[in-house]
Design a protein around this motif. Structure first.
Motif, short mmCIF file in Angstrom:
data_model
loop_
_atom_site.label_atom_id
_atom_site.label_comp_id
_atom_site.label_asym_id
_atom_site.label_seq_id
_atom_site.Cartn_x
_atom_site.Cartn_y
_atom_site.Cartn_z
N GLN A 135 0.82 -0.94 0.11
CA GLN A 135 -0.05 0.02 -0.06
C GLN A 135 0.81 1.07 -0.07
O GLN A 135 0.54 2.30 -0.71
CB GLN A 135 -0.91 -0.04 1.16
N ILE A 136 2.03 1.15 0.71
CA ILE A 136 2.99 2.22 0.69
C ILE A 136 3.30 2.67 -0.67
O ILE A 136 3.71 3.85 -1.09
CB ILE A 136 3.98 2.06 1.51
N GLU A 137 3.71 1.61 -1.40
CA GLU A 137 4.38 1.67 -2.57
C GLU A 137 3.14 2.24 -3.57
O GLU A 137 3.74 3.28 -4.45
CB GLU A 137 4.93 0.31 -3.11
N ARG A 138 1.96 1.83 -3.48
CA ARG A 138 0.89 2.27 -4.25
C ARG A 138 0.59 3.76 -4.08
O ARG A 138 0.47 4.70 -5.05
CB ARG A 138 -0.19 1.57 -4.39
N ARG A 139 0.59 4.14 -2.88
CA ARG A 139 0.02 5.50 -2.33
C ARG A 139 1.13 6.62 -2.58
O ARG A 139 0.81 7.64 -2.91
CB ARG A 139 -0.38 5.41 -0.64
N PHE A 140 2.23 6.22 -2.04
CA PHE A 140 3.56 7.25 -2.18
C PHE A 140 4.39 7.09 -3.30
O PHE A 140 5.30 7.83 -3.38
CB PHE A 140 4.27 6.87 -0.81
N ASN A 141 4.25 6.23 -4.30
CA ASN A 141 4.81 5.92 -5.36
C ASN A 141 6.62 5.73 -5.20
O ASN A 141 7.29 6.46 -5.51
CB ASN A 141 4.46 7.37 -6.39
N VAL A 142 6.87 4.82 -4.28
CA VAL A 142 8.05 4.59 -3.81
C VAL A 142 8.44 3.00 -4.12
O VAL A 142 7.35 2.46 -4.11
CB VAL A 142 8.81 4.92 -2.59
N TRP A 143 9.49 2.39 -4.15
CA TRP A 143 9.76 1.12 -4.24
C TRP A 143 10.46 0.64 -2.72
O TRP A 143 11.22 1.37 -2.54
CB TRP A 143 10.51 0.66 -5.34
N LEU A 144 9.82 -0.32 -2.26
CA LEU A 144 10.46 -0.51 -0.81
C LEU A 144 10.96 -2.06 -1.00
O LEU A 144 10.33 -2.93 -1.53
CB LEU A 144 9.36 -0.47 0.39
N ASP A 145 11.78 -2.19 -0.31
CA ASP A 145 12.71 -3.53 -0.07
C ASP A 145 11.51 -4.35 0.57
O ASP A 145 10.76 -4.05 1.62
CB ASP A 145 13.80 -3.62 0.97
N PRO A 146 11.08 -5.66 0.48
CA PRO A 146 10.04 -6.44 0.78
C PRO A 146 10.24 -6.51 2.42
O PRO A 146 9.18 -6.75 3.07
CB PRO A 146 10.04 -7.83 0.18
N ASN A 147 11.63 -6.40 2.76
CA ASN A 147 11.94 -6.71 4.09
C ASN A 147 11.35 -5.65 4.98
O ASN A 147 11.38 -5.60 6.29
CB ASN A 147 13.36 -7.13 4.26
N GLU A 148 10.96 -4.42 4.59
CA GLU A 148 10.66 -3.32 5.31
C GLU A 148 9.26 -3.83 6.09
O GLU A 148 9.12 -3.17 7.07
CB GLU A 148 10.38 -2.15 4.26
N ALA A 149 8.61 -4.73 5.52
CA ALA A 149 7.43 -5.29 6.17
C ALA A 149 7.91 -5.80 7.47
O ALA A 149 6.83 -5.81 8.63
CB ALA A 149 6.78 -6.40 5.41
#
Length: 281
Positions: A135-149
């Motif tokens: 959801q963060i990636e979609r809402r804020f237009n960034v790419w996060l490492d999956p381990n940020e979860a």
């Protein structure tokens, strides 16, 4: 509802009809001269009760969009996880998410604990963490490492433990943790030449990071990655803070018999730099 103090144009400290203090969010509510009465309560989009005073100032620094996103995420998590959470979670999680977005925008790669490891112990929280990352990636237009979860998941775990479910392990670590916390923060103060308010959010943020670090030391799960170039770059950009972190490394070697990885030292540089920035240095 009476507005008694402005945090920024859209966030304010208020008193409700029963005399309880809260943080209110609404377009322009912090703009008029305080104190004043809010006549139209439809202007208020969200309220937060029982926020620890040391976290309140943080609302000034977190974008409103991030706070709203986090509040909705916490509501979803409460329904899914089914346990009571510390009311400060909305603030601390907002700060965590905002920091993650900033790192992504600046291409700063800080390795988080592996999400599959967190899933083994906290599967429900890990599931929410993975949902949050998407959801963060979609809402804020960034790419996060999956381990940020994993970091988001552990925020929920810690919010639960901060209420009624402190574990025996946490109690056993408490004495050693408090000693190391005070020792290391004193090293930072002496080396950088600042006095850190023990009731401030800066101190709380550093405290949380130190607890994670001690957990990794205890589990022999020090963070490692290919961030050597980034670490060297940060050392050159912040030589004074890097020198402070070298002193911390000597302390941990003497106290715990370990040598901090470059990844761990990079993370310490980031946190101490944020402390210095907040202190106006």
């Amino acid at each position: 509802m009476q507005v008694i103090n402005k945090l920024n144009n859209n966030f304010a400290i208020c008193i409700d009809g029963e005399g309880k203090e809260l943080i209110a969010v609404g377009k322009g509510i912090g703009f008029p001269k305080t104190p004043y009465e809010v006549e139209d309560l439809n202007l208020i989009t969200r309220t937060f009760y029982d926020i620890d005073p040391k976290y309140i100032e943080l609302f000034k620094d977190i974008p409103e969009k991030v706070v709203h996103f986090t509040a909705k995420l916490v509501e979803i998590a409460k329904n899914e996880l089914g346990y009571e959470m510390n009311p400060n979670l909305v603030v601390t999680m907002s700060d965590h998410i905002h920091f993650s977005i900033q790192r992504a925008q600046k291409n700063i790669d800080v390795q988080m604990p592996l999400i599959y490891e967190v899933e083994q112990t906290f599967p429900a929280e890990a599931r929410i963490g993975k949902y949050a990352v998407k959801q963060i990636e979609r809402r804020f237009n960034v790419w996060l490492d999956p381990n940020e979860a994993s970091g988001i998941a552990m925020n929920f775990v810690n919010a639960r433990y901060d209420t009624r479910l402190k574990t025996d392990v946490a109690d056993q670590l408490k004495k050693q943790y408090q000693e190391i916390l005070e020792d290391t923060i004193s090293i930072v103060e002496d080396e950088i030449g600042i006095v850190i308010d023990r009731d401030s959010f800066n101190f709380a943020r550093y405290s949380s990071h130190l607890m994670y670090l001690l957990d990794r030391i205890a589990g022999n799960k020090m963070l490692y990655s290919d961030n050597g170039i980034m670490y060297q770059s940060m050392k050159e950009e912040f030589p004074g803070i890097a020198a402070c972190v070298e002193l911390l490394e000597r302390y941990f070697k003497r106290k715990c018999g370990i040598i901090l990885s470059k990844e761990e030292k990079l993370y310490l540089i980031l946190h101490i730099n944020r402390i210095c920035t907040r202190e106006g240095l």
